[in-house]
Motif scaffolding. Sequence first.
Motif, PDB file in Angstrom:
ATOM      1  N   LEU A   1      19.400  48.138  50.263  1.00 21.14           N
ATOM      2  CA  LEU A   1      20.424  48.891  49.533  1.00 21.14           C
ATOM      3  C   LEU A   1      21.673  49.120  50.389  1.00 21.14           C
ATOM      4  N   PHE A   2      21.463  49.482  51.656  1.00 25.11           N
ATOM      5  CA  PHE A   2      22.610  49.756  52.524  1.00 25.11           C
ATOM      6  C   PHE A   2      23.406  48.488  52.814  1.00 25.11           C
TER       7      PHE A   2
ATOM      8  N   SER B   1      26.907  47.110  56.088  1.00 21.25           N
ATOM      9  CA  SER B   1      26.968  47.591  57.469  1.00 21.25           C
ATOM     10  C   SER B   1      25.661  47.301  58.202  1.00 21.25           C
ATOM     11  N   PHE B   2      25.765  46.523  59.258  1.00 21.74           N
ATOM     12  CA  PHE B   2      24.581  46.241  60.079  1.00 21.74           C
ATOM     13  C   PHE B   2      24.185  47.460  60.903  1.00 21.74           C
ATOM     14  N   TYR B   3      25.166  48.328  61.222  1.00 19.09           N
ATOM     15  CA  TYR B   3      24.859  49.543  61.964  1.00 19.09           C
ATOM     16  C   TYR B   3      23.954  50.471  61.148  1.00 19.09           C
ATOM     17  N   LEU B   4      24.271  50.636  59.861  1.00 23.43           N
ATOM     18  CA  LEU B   4      23.429  51.461  58.998  1.00 23.43           C
ATOM     19  C   LEU B   4      22.053  50.830  58.822  1.00 23.43           C
TER      20      LEU B   4
ATOM     21  N   LEU C   1      20.417  49.133  61.044  1.00 25.79           N
ATOM     22  CA  LEU C   1      19.644  49.447  62.242  1.00 25.79           C
ATOM     23  C   LEU C   1      19.295  50.934  62.310  1.00 25.79           C
ATOM     24  N   PHE C   2      20.214  51.783  61.849  1.00 23.42           N
ATOM     25  CA  PHE C   2      19.961  53.222  61.887  1.00 23.42           C
ATOM     26  C   PHE C   2      18.800  53.602  60.969  1.00 23.42           C
ATOM     27  N   VAL C   3      18.721  52.975  59.801  1.00 26.11           N
ATOM     28  CA  VAL C   3      17.610  53.233  58.876  1.00 26.11           C
ATOM     29  C   VAL C   3      16.286  52.882  59.544  1.00 26.11           C
ATOM     30  N   GLN C   4      16.243  51.736  60.226  1.00 27.99           N
ATOM     31  CA  GLN C   4      15.022  51.322  60.909  1.00 27.99           C
ATOM     32  C   GLN C   4      14.644  52.322  62.004  1.00 27.99           C
ATOM     33  N   LEU C   5      15.627  52.769  62.762  1.00 24.62           N
ATOM     34  CA  LEU C   5      15.378  53.729  63.843  1.00 24.62           C
ATOM     35  C   LEU C   5      14.854  55.047  63.286  1.00 24.62           C
TER      36      LEU C   5
END
Length: 374
Positions: A39-40, A46-49, A51-55
């Motif tokens: 979805l993000f 955004s690849f940053y979001l 990665l943040f979701v995974q974290l």
Amino acid sequence: VVSYLLSYKRSLIIAAQLGYIDSLNILSFNIVTQIFQILFLIIFHSFYLYLFVQLLLTFLSNVRITMIANKRFPYLKDLSNAKRVSKDVADYLKKNVIGMMSAKFGGVVVNGTDNLILSSFIGLSIVGLYSNYTLFLTGLSSVLTQGISAVTSSLGNLGSEVGSINRQKKVFHQYQYINNLISVFGSFGLALFIPDVISLWAGKYYLFSALISFLIIENFFLTQLRQSVINVTNAYGLYWFERYKAVVEAFSNLIISLVLVILFKMGIEGVLLGTIASNIFVNSWWEPMIIFQNRLHDIWKKYTINYFVILILGTIMLAMQIFVIDNLFNRVGIIELFIKLLTFVLSLLVVLFLASYSAHISPAKLVKERIGIE
């Protein structure tokens, strides 16, 4: 780093033979993670979001499993009767941690150096082709290993029971037999169908030759055959005795691969042969020897016969499937797929019959018996 935070109580759940709880926890959070990542990516690009979701959800997964452990084992929060761990127990744990670190080091070196050698001496294009195969091999291996390793805590529980040594030996042979058949099942499936999958997915230009395909799948086959011994070693906590084996395995694989690639100009075949050689000349005898010398004595002969019967039989049939069947029926059609499926079933039946005869195990009787350990 986040994946390690608050995750230590997971070990108690697994040791208590409640591993399914941890598996369900991981599965549910993985599904939620991937849904939000998709979805993000679609909405925000955004690849940053991503990665943040995974974290974030990795951390929340550990928080959840910690809450489950505290609820299942309320004494974990009661520190009123806490005592210092005895020196003997602490020393035993330290030795096993060192042994496990050595084993992990060996595994990282073996798995990591193959791609380094390929990219350094052969080229990145070969690494790309090789990754197409390893994508499927890694996925299948994780599924098979998950099933095989599910009984590790039960084996450890049996190993702690006084007077159960004969039962342990019997279960070990049954476990080896089941792992052998599962290894054959996965390897035969890869041998017959992975060329079709890659052809449909990426195209025939991304296929390796029959020889390289055989070496890749033979290496997978050898690795899967080791899983029963690896899991029994884990169950008995014999990591300390593995500390030198892992280092020897890593350096033998590296040296043989470099010699074959640099001196004999063998290309990817040399890298694969180096890994196969380290599996056969180091792992195939050293890993079971640790178990036979320290826990299950006087069963090496039966284990060795069963191992080499399935190894030789499986290798011969893999070669027939790859060099004969895949070459004769290299189109992706209904008839070709039917013939390959028929070959797959017949090969499994042949191996099942001969392996059962060699191991003196009746599949029907084995199904009726309770292999699971209370």
